[in-house]
Design a protein around this motif. Structure first.
Motif: not given
Length: 427
Positions: A148-175
């Motif tokens: 998966i590729t995410f395209n983002i545009t950072p606006t400020q300088r700094g060192c940022f940690h990438l370690q958490h991913v928020k997942l959303t799932c409603a499979y299989p019924f979507g209820l």
């Protein structure tokens, strides 16, 4: 339901002639109210009415089946999300304002299949990392591995940690939609200060100093100092190649010279807390670091040596040194010490006649402690950041007037004015 409406519209893009045409208002009402939860509620009511006439045993059975359906809708997404192993690919360093592609590798346990998952990277200080909404990608199907590729545009300088991913799932019924944060293999994203588009330095500012670039690519003369050998880098002059050393080592080797009276630009970096005025992108400290990075790049492209002093001690005469300078600027915090005037006085008194000293200071500090520098022969460019404009960025100010006093040039900088235009339009 908006997605269902879009899918419906795409399937009927070609008009079909019919004697009975359903009004669009009725269609919108249908797609608005006939959602899966609403249909489930209607089925529950229908089952209750049917069971009312058929007996309690059937009623209990129908309610149990419905509860099992709801329970599966809540459990199955968790089962799918437990199968995932995520890892960020180390991104390259970019400057603030540049689009960055962040790659996320997804592995499923035992090559099992997953469906209908949305992924959103959660980064430290997301509010200051980029202005646009959080990037989200949908993975409709995956078995084994996926990217998966995410395209983002950072606006400020700094060192940022990438370690958490928020997942959303409603499979299989979507209820029921499940949200879960998964810890991925972390990596560090480095965002350099934003680069300004400096096309040239005004000739009037160079009056009294050696013109920048006039000795660019000059052949070594008798009064140049031989400092040693180094490997060839892209853009070097072939006339400086030491063919004997190249034959001995097998690698292309160049003779490196240092001009005894070489023009030099000295950047006196100011990280005192007094310059930390404003919020977010509209900040005097951030603008001063962007200006320093842009001038250093311009001078290096012109073949001019750059020295960084003050809060940073760095010598820049190659692309590698320039990247190191960017990294130091990125990691530079606002400091409470107020020793900038001492750094500036020392720099002005220790450089040669062909150098240009560039300083950065806010108007309040300049008025509180006026400079008491001794007479100096080198050119001094003084960028003065207006406090009021950074505290009230929506307020309109007139175009600043650049003043010349002996060897010192004072360049006022306002929050709502383009710093690059201030430099490029002063010919």
């Amino acid at each position: 339901m908006s997605n269902l409406k879009k899918d419906h519209q795409s399937t009927v893009a070609t008009p079909v002639k019919s004697a009975l045409e359903i009004p669009k208002l009725w269609q919108s009402i249908f797609y608005r109210f006939f959602t899966l939860p609403n249909i489930t509620g209607l089925l529950l009511c229908a089952m209750a009415l049917i069971a009312w006439n058929r007996g309690l045993a059937l009623l209990y059975g129908m309610v149990a089946a419905l509860l099992a359906f709801i329970l599966l809708s809540a459990i199955l997404p968790w089962v799918y999300l437990r199968r995932l192993h995520l890892a960020f690919e180390q991104p390259i360093s970019v400057h603030a304002g540049q689009t960055q592609a962040i790659h996320l590798h997804i592995n499923t346990q035992k090559n099992k299949k997953i469906y209908g998952i949305q992924l959103t990277p959660a980064m430290a200080s997301v509010a200051t990392f980029y202005d646009s909404p959080q990037p989200t990608q949908c993975l409709t199907y995956a078995a084994g591995q996926a990217l998966i590729t995410f395209n983002i545009t950072p606006t400020q300088r700094g060192c940022f940690h990438l370690q958490h991913v928020k997942l959303t799932c409603a499979y299989p019924f979507g209820l029921i939609t499940i949200h879960k944060n998964i810890l991925a293999t972390p990596c560090l994203q480095t965002v350099y200060p934003k680069l300004l588009n400096i096309k040239h330095l005004p000739p009037s500012w160079l009056h009294g100093a050696v013109s920048l670039g006039e000795q660019m690519h000059r052949n070594p003369q008798g009064y140049d100092l031989f400092v040693g050998l180094r490997q060839y880098r892209t853009g070097d002059n072939y006339r400086h190649i030491d063919w004997r050393a190249t034959a001995r080592s097998g690698d292309m080797t160049l003779r490196e010279f240092e001009q005894l009276e070489q023009p030099c630009v000295s950047l006196v970096i100011n990280a005192d807390d007094t310059l930390n005025i404003g919020h977010g992108q509209i900040n005097a400290l951030e603008h001063s670091l962007s200006l320093a990075a842009s001038i250093a790049k311009y001078c290096l492209m012109q073949g001019i040596t750059v020295n960084a002093t003050g809060a940073i001690d760095c010598h820049i005469n190659s692309v590698d040194h320039l990247d190191d300078f960017y990294t130091l600027l990125t990691q530079l915090p606002a400091q409470t010490q107020n020793h900038y005037s001492e750094y500036l006085a020392h720099t002005l008194s220790s450089h040669n006649h062909s150098s240009i000293v560039i300083s950065f200071i806010n108007q309040g500090s300049l008025e509180a402690t006026p400079p008491t520098y001794h007479s100096h022969a080198q050119k001094h460019w003084q960028f003065i950041f207006n406090d009021e404009s950074y505290l009230n960025p929506l307020k309109t100010f007139k175009r600043p007037t650049i003043t010349h006093h002996h060897q010192t040039i004072s360049i006022p900088v306002y929050a709502n004015h383009s710093i690059a235009d201030t430099i490029n339009n002063n010919d």
